[in-house]
Write a protein that holds these residues in place. Sequence first.
Motif, PDB file in Angstrom:
ATOM      1  N   ARG A   1       0.953  -1.441  -0.034  1.00  0.00           N
ATOM      2  CA  ARG A   1       0.245   0.234   0.108  1.00  0.00           C
ATOM      3  C   ARG A   1       0.315   1.455  -0.247  1.00  0.00           C
ATOM      4  N   VAL A   2       1.817   1.468   1.114  1.00  0.00           N
ATOM      5  CA  VAL A   2       2.597   2.362   0.785  1.00  0.00           C
ATOM      6  C   VAL A   2       3.620   2.439  -0.359  1.00  0.00           C
ATOM      7  N   ILE A   3       4.011   1.664  -1.266  1.00  0.00           N
ATOM      8  CA  ILE A   3       4.641   1.518  -2.238  1.00  0.00           C
ATOM      9  C   ILE A   3       3.597   2.248  -2.848  1.00  0.00           C
ATOM     10  N   ASN A   4       2.854   1.445  -3.691  1.00  0.00           N
ATOM     11  CA  ASN A   4       2.069   1.886  -4.425  1.00  0.00           C
ATOM     12  C   ASN A   4       1.429   3.381  -4.238  1.00  0.00           C
ATOM     13  N   ASN A   5       1.279   3.765  -3.278  1.00  0.00           N
ATOM     14  CA  ASN A   5       1.037   5.202  -2.553  1.00  0.00           C
ATOM     15  C   ASN A   5       1.823   6.205  -3.321  1.00  0.00           C
ATOM     16  N   LEU A   6       3.029   5.856  -2.700  1.00  0.00           N
ATOM     17  CA  LEU A   6       3.963   6.606  -2.930  1.00  0.00           C
ATOM     18  C   LEU A   6       4.598   7.262  -4.768  1.00  0.00           C
ATOM     19  N   LEU A   7       4.528   6.548  -5.386  1.00  0.00           N
ATOM     20  CA  LEU A   7       4.287   6.132  -6.394  1.00  0.00           C
ATOM     21  C   LEU A   7       3.798   6.911  -7.701  1.00  0.00           C
ATOM     22  N   TYR A   8       1.283   6.832  -6.898  1.00  0.00           N
ATOM     23  CA  TYR A   8       0.939   7.155  -7.482  1.00  0.00           C
ATOM     24  C   TYR A   8       0.928   8.756  -6.744  1.00  0.00           C
ATOM     25  N   TYR A   9       1.095   9.068  -6.167  1.00  0.00           N
ATOM     26  CA  TYR A   9       0.860  10.294  -5.166  1.00  0.00           C
ATOM     27  C   TYR A   9       2.632  11.035  -5.627  1.00  0.00           C
ATOM     28  N   GLN A  10       3.518  10.582  -6.437  1.00  0.00           N
ATOM     29  CA  GLN A  10       4.295  11.450  -5.867  1.00  0.00           C
ATOM     30  C   GLN A  10       3.972  12.817  -5.765  1.00  0.00           C
ATOM     31  N   SER A  11       4.114  13.313  -7.090  1.00  0.00           N
ATOM     32  CA  SER A  11       3.970  14.823  -7.631  1.00  0.00           C
ATOM     33  C   SER A  11       3.049  15.284  -6.040  1.00  0.00           C
ATOM     34  N   ASN A  12       2.275  15.263  -5.293  1.00  0.00           N
ATOM     35  CA  ASN A  12       1.470  16.293  -4.294  1.00  0.00           C
ATOM     36  C   ASN A  12       2.251  15.846  -3.375  1.00  0.00           C
ATOM     37  N   TYR A  13       3.401  14.774  -3.115  1.00  0.00           N
ATOM     38  CA  TYR A  13       4.463  14.466  -2.098  1.00  0.00           C
ATOM     39  C   TYR A  13       5.274  15.229  -1.954  1.00  0.00           C
ATOM     40  N   LEU A  14       5.511  15.991  -3.254  1.00  0.00           N
ATOM     41  CA  LEU A  14       7.211  15.950  -3.990  1.00  0.00           C
ATOM     42  C   LEU A  14       6.642  17.577  -3.646  1.00  0.00           C
ATOM     43  N   LEU A  15       5.333  18.212  -3.986  1.00  0.00           N
ATOM     44  CA  LEU A  15       4.776  19.856  -3.604  1.00  0.00           C
ATOM     45  C   LEU A  15       5.013  19.749  -2.109  1.00  0.00           C
ATOM     46  N   GLY A  16       4.445  18.776  -1.802  1.00  0.00           N
ATOM     47  CA  GLY A  16       4.194  18.518  -0.438  1.00  0.00           C
ATOM     48  C   GLY A  16       5.522  18.935   0.562  1.00  0.00           C
TER      49      GLY A  16
ATOM     50  N   LEU B   1       5.055   9.258   4.733  1.00  0.00           N
ATOM     51  CA  LEU B   1       4.412   7.744   4.873  1.00  0.00           C
ATOM     52  C   LEU B   1       3.164   7.692   6.053  1.00  0.00           C
ATOM     53  N   ILE B   2       3.124   9.013   6.144  1.00  0.00           N
ATOM     54  CA  ILE B   2       1.111   8.301   7.129  1.00  0.00           C
ATOM     55  C   ILE B   2       0.248   8.434   6.169  1.00  0.00           C
ATOM     56  N   HIS B   3       0.714   9.803   5.402  1.00  0.00           N
ATOM     57  CA  HIS B   3      -0.679   9.813   4.195  1.00  0.00           C
ATOM     58  C   HIS B   3      -0.867   8.813   3.208  1.00  0.00           C
ATOM     59  N   ALA B   4       0.516   7.809   3.283  1.00  0.00           N
ATOM     60  CA  ALA B   4       1.054   6.480   1.952  1.00  0.00           C
ATOM     61  C   ALA B   4       0.300   5.285   2.718  1.00  0.00           C
TER      62      ALA B   4
ATOM     63  N   GLU C   1      -2.213   2.444 -12.619  1.00  0.00           N
ATOM     64  CA  GLU C   1      -1.004   3.558 -13.195  1.00  0.00           C
ATOM     65  C   GLU C   1       0.283   2.706 -12.571  1.00  0.00           C
ATOM     66  N   ASN C   2       0.267   2.891 -10.490  1.00  0.00           N
ATOM     67  CA  ASN C   2       1.251   1.464 -10.954  1.00  0.00           C
ATOM     68  C   ASN C   2       1.218   0.631 -11.217  1.00  0.00           C
ATOM     69  N   LYS C   3       0.473  -0.271 -12.331  1.00  0.00           N
ATOM     70  CA  LYS C   3       0.714  -1.338 -13.522  1.00  0.00           C
ATOM     71  C   LYS C   3       1.703  -1.108 -14.075  1.00  0.00           C
ATOM     72  N   LEU C   4       0.900  -0.463 -15.161  1.00  0.00           N
ATOM     73  CA  LEU C   4       2.155   0.882 -16.206  1.00  0.00           C
ATOM     74  C   LEU C   4       3.204   1.081 -15.503  1.00  0.00           C
ATOM     75  N   GLU C   5       3.846   1.550 -14.434  1.00  0.00           N
ATOM     76  CA  GLU C   5       5.020   1.787 -13.846  1.00  0.00           C
ATOM     77  C   GLU C   5       5.513   0.737 -13.342  1.00  0.00           C
TER      78      GLU C   5
ATOM     79  N   GLU D   1       8.824  -4.418  -5.708  1.00  0.00           N
ATOM     80  CA  GLU D   1       7.805  -4.487  -4.421  1.00  0.00           C
ATOM     81  C   GLU D   1       6.126  -3.626  -5.412  1.00  0.00           C
ATOM     82  N   ALA D   2       6.989  -2.512  -6.626  1.00  0.00           N
ATOM     83  CA  ALA D   2       6.112  -1.492  -7.266  1.00  0.00           C
ATOM     84  C   ALA D   2       5.132  -3.097  -7.800  1.00  0.00           C
TER      85      ALA D   2
END
Length: 178
Positions: A36-51, A135-138, A150-154, A175-176
Motif C-alpha cells: 500500500r505504501v509503495i503504490n501510494n508513493l508511486l501514485y501521489y508522488q507529485s503531490n508529496y513532492l509539492l508538499g 509515509l503516514i498518508h501513504a 497507474e502503478n501497473k503501467l509503472e 514490490e512496486a
Amino acid sequence: MADVQPPPLRSLDDFLLSSARFAVPDVRDLERWNHRVINNLLYYQSNYLLGVMGFLLLLGYFQPFQLFVGATVVTSLFLGFVWAAENQAPIRRFRRNHPLICLLAILLASYLFISVLGGVAVFLFGIAFPVLMVLIHASVRLRSLKNKLENKLESIGLKRTPMGLLLEALGQEQEAGS
C-alpha cells in the motif's frame, strides 16, 4: 534518465478530500501494508513532492544555512549508500532484505552528522517531518482503481517516474505494482 516522466499532480479531492478513503493499515500483515505504501508513493508522488518542497521553502526562508547543511548531508549519505549498494554485493543483499533498516540507518547517520554540524532542529523539522507526513498518508490512504492501473503501467516499464527510480535505488522495485 531521458525516459523519466513526472506523473500528473493529483486533485486535492482525490488526495485528501471527499473522494479519498482512509483506513488504518493492518499491522499484522506487513507485506500488504508495504505494498500500500509503495503504490501510494508511486501514485501521489507529485503531490508529496509539492508538499515537501513547500515545507522546505518555508523552512528555508527562516533557516537557509541550516537547511542547506542538512540537505547536503542527507543527500551525500543517501548517494553514498546507493553507490555502496550498487558496488558491494553484501550491502545490496542487506538493502533488499531490510529496506526499513537501511532507511533508518541513513536518517540516523544524517542526524549524527548534522548534530555535529549544529543543524539538528532543521533536520528534524525540515526533512524528517515532511517524510513522516508522506509515509503516514501513504500508509492510511486506500488505493483506487485508477491508482492500481497507474502503478501497473509503472511496474511493467511503460512509464518511469522519479519515485520509481528512488524506490529502485532503495531496493523496492520488485514490490512496486504488486
